[in-house]
Design a protein around this motif. Structure first.
Motif, short mmCIF file in Angstrom:
data_model
loop_
_atom_site.label_atom_id
_atom_site.label_comp_id
_atom_site.label_asym_id
_atom_site.label_seq_id
_atom_site.Cartn_x
_atom_site.Cartn_y
_atom_site.Cartn_z
N UNK A 129 -4.49 -3.32 -0.77
CA UNK A 129 -3.98 -2.01 -1.16
C UNK A 129 -2.77 -2.16 -2.08
N UNK A 130 -1.87 -3.08 -1.77
CA UNK A 130 -0.71 -3.34 -2.64
C UNK A 130 -1.16 -3.87 -4.01
N UNK A 131 -2.19 -4.70 -4.02
CA UNK A 131 -2.72 -5.22 -5.29
C UNK A 131 -3.18 -4.06 -6.16
N UNK A 132 -3.96 -3.16 -5.59
CA UNK A 132 -4.47 -2.01 -6.34
C UNK A 132 -3.32 -1.14 -6.84
N UNK A 150 0.29 0.69 -11.53
CA UNK A 150 1.55 0.29 -12.15
C UNK A 150 2.79 0.53 -11.32
N UNK A 151 2.64 0.65 -10.00
CA UNK A 151 3.80 0.84 -9.13
C UNK A 151 4.60 -0.46 -9.08
N UNK A 152 5.78 -0.47 -9.64
CA UNK A 152 6.57 -1.69 -9.78
C UNK A 152 7.46 -2.01 -8.58
N UNK A 153 7.51 -1.13 -7.59
CA UNK A 153 8.35 -1.39 -6.42
C UNK A 153 7.55 -1.97 -5.26
N UNK A 154 6.36 -2.46 -5.54
CA UNK A 154 5.47 -3.02 -4.51
C UNK A 154 5.80 -4.49 -4.28
N UNK A 155 5.80 -4.92 -3.03
CA UNK A 155 5.93 -6.33 -2.69
C UNK A 155 7.34 -6.87 -2.74
#
Length: 66
Positions: free
Chosen positions: A34-37, A43-48
């Motif tokens: 889900x984070x990969x997608x 383009x969510x840049x605050x992931x991970x």
């Protein structure tokens, strides 16, 4: 393992995902697909969790002499 326009993606045996950017200067630890997608498609840049590579972690061509 998979690739995108700007990164290489790795999946671990435990199901975790890692993204290595195309310049080999940063990797991002992702919780799940889900984070990969969310990162790649939306383009969510605050992931991970971001980690900047340094020293011996870098490919020899990208290292700076101290």
């Amino acid at each position: 393992m998979a690739t995108s326009d700007f990164a290489i993606l790795f999946v671990t045996a435990e199901g975790g995902w890692w993204l290595l950017d195309e310049t080999w200067l940063l990797y991002i630890r992702l919780r799940d697909f889900n984070d990969v997608i969310r990162l790649i498609l939306f383009g969510e840049r605050d992931i991970g969790t971001r980690v900047t590579l340094e020293g011996a972690q870098l490919p020899p061509a990208n290292r700076r002499d101290a």
